[in-house]
Design an enzyme around this catalytic site. Structure first.
Site, short mmCIF file in Angstrom:
data_model
loop_
_atom_site.label_atom_id
_atom_site.label_comp_id
_atom_site.label_asym_id
_atom_site.label_seq_id
_atom_site.Cartn_x
_atom_site.Cartn_y
_atom_site.Cartn_z
N PRO A 39 -7.62 69.48 9.48
CA PRO A 39 -8.65 70.39 9.01
C PRO A 39 -9.24 69.95 7.67
CG PRO A 39 -6.62 71.57 9.49
CD PRO A 39 -6.30 70.12 9.40
N GLU A 40 -10.49 69.59 7.70
CA GLU A 40 -11.24 69.36 6.47
C GLU A 40 -12.36 70.39 6.50
OE1 GLU A 40 -12.23 65.24 5.83
OE2 GLU A 40 -10.40 64.54 6.76
#
Length: 272
Positions: A2-3
DNA sequence: AACGCGCCCTGTCCGC
DNA sequence: TGCGGACAGGGCGCGT
């Protein structure tokens, strides 16, 4: 995994469906994802009502109707899913369950438990928000602003991009992809980045992040089984995980090395 | 004081 | 086939 794009995707999904949801109970299965002890966490949230969902950097920000916020840093493997979502039953590492008044639950699932859930009241959130770096998709993220920031430090530009207190939301994958597109080697000292390179880097970062959001933030990590969204961003990666394969631009073999204990991929010919 | 590094945790993959 | 070890990235705490 997750960015920024993944956090954005989760927030957009959650926003219309979570608004108005009042927390009636909380079950903590793994307290190590909480910033406080479970009892305090429960006291902070039970009885309060979610107003929707947003994002700041890589954090999913769940505002409460009274001005407080539940801020969720997803770490590497965190997910936020409502219990009536199609695959909610398949979650295998639910760390926290928020029971809502309408019978649904908000589930926080996190295999490796690198994530962190923290409640902020309005004032505290303003302070925290101010500490975080510039939003790479925001109006303030101009070539001039980026160049002014890079000139002030000697850290390798890849490390610069990963620092959430400088630019908020960029992780290793998108940092390396943007550096490739901008023709800048990840190990370059930030202060040597030219104005023209900063301009290319800004454009490349925005392009990569927008494309990833367009793909619902799907990165390489969930390609192996069909447990989640299929397709995704992986075919668009030009350097990440591509050691030894030919550069899409010039054919030179993509190189891998380790910088600050983390992999770096780049084209030795295209990136200076 | 800015910066680098090791660690937290689990699943997956590779080589023997 | 089974198993050990390397590896993955986010962020914090600590040492320099």
């Amino acid at each position: 995994m997750p960015e920024l794009p993944e956090a954005e995707t989760i927030a957009r999904d959650l926003d219309p469906r979570l608004a108005g949801g009042r927390v009636t109970d909380i079950t903590v299965h793994h307290h190590d994802v909480l910033a406080t002890d479970p009892a305090t966490f429960g006291r902070q949230l039970i009885g309060r009502t979610f107003a929707g969902a947003g994002r700041r950097g890589k954090n999913v920000v769940l505002p409460l109707e009274d001005g407080g916020r539940l801020v969720v840093n997803l770490g590497m493997t965190g997910r936020l899913v409502l219990s009536d979502a199609p695959r909610a039953g398949e979650l295998r590492h639910v760390a926290v369950r928020f029971t809502l008044e309408d019978g649904r639950s908000l589930l926080y699932d996190d295999t490796r438990r690198f994530g962190l859930l923290e409640v902020f009241e309005a004032d505290a959130w303003r302070e925290r928000d101010a500490e975080l770096g510039i939003e790479p998709l925001g109006d303030l993220f101009t070539a001039g602003a980026l160049h002014a920031m890079t000139r002030r430090t000697r850290v390798p530009i890849r490390n610069f991009l990963l620092d959430q207190y400088r630019v908020a939301g960029v992780g290793n994958i998108y940092a390396l992809e943007a550096l490739f597109r901008a023709g800048v080697r990840p190990t370059r000292r930030s202060h040597t980045v030219t104005r023209a390179e900063a301009a290319r880097l800004r454009d490349a970062l925005q392009d990569v992040l927008r494309r990833a959001i367009g793909n619902r933030g799907t990165t390489f990590s969930d390609y192996r089984d069909g447990s989640g969204e299929r397709g995704g961003f992986e075919p668009l990666l030009q350097v990440y995980g591509r050691e030894g394969t030919p550069c899409a631009a010039c054919g030179t073999q993509i190189r891998r090395r380790v910088l600050s204990n983390r992999s770096v991929f780049y084209c030795p010919a295209c990136q200076r």
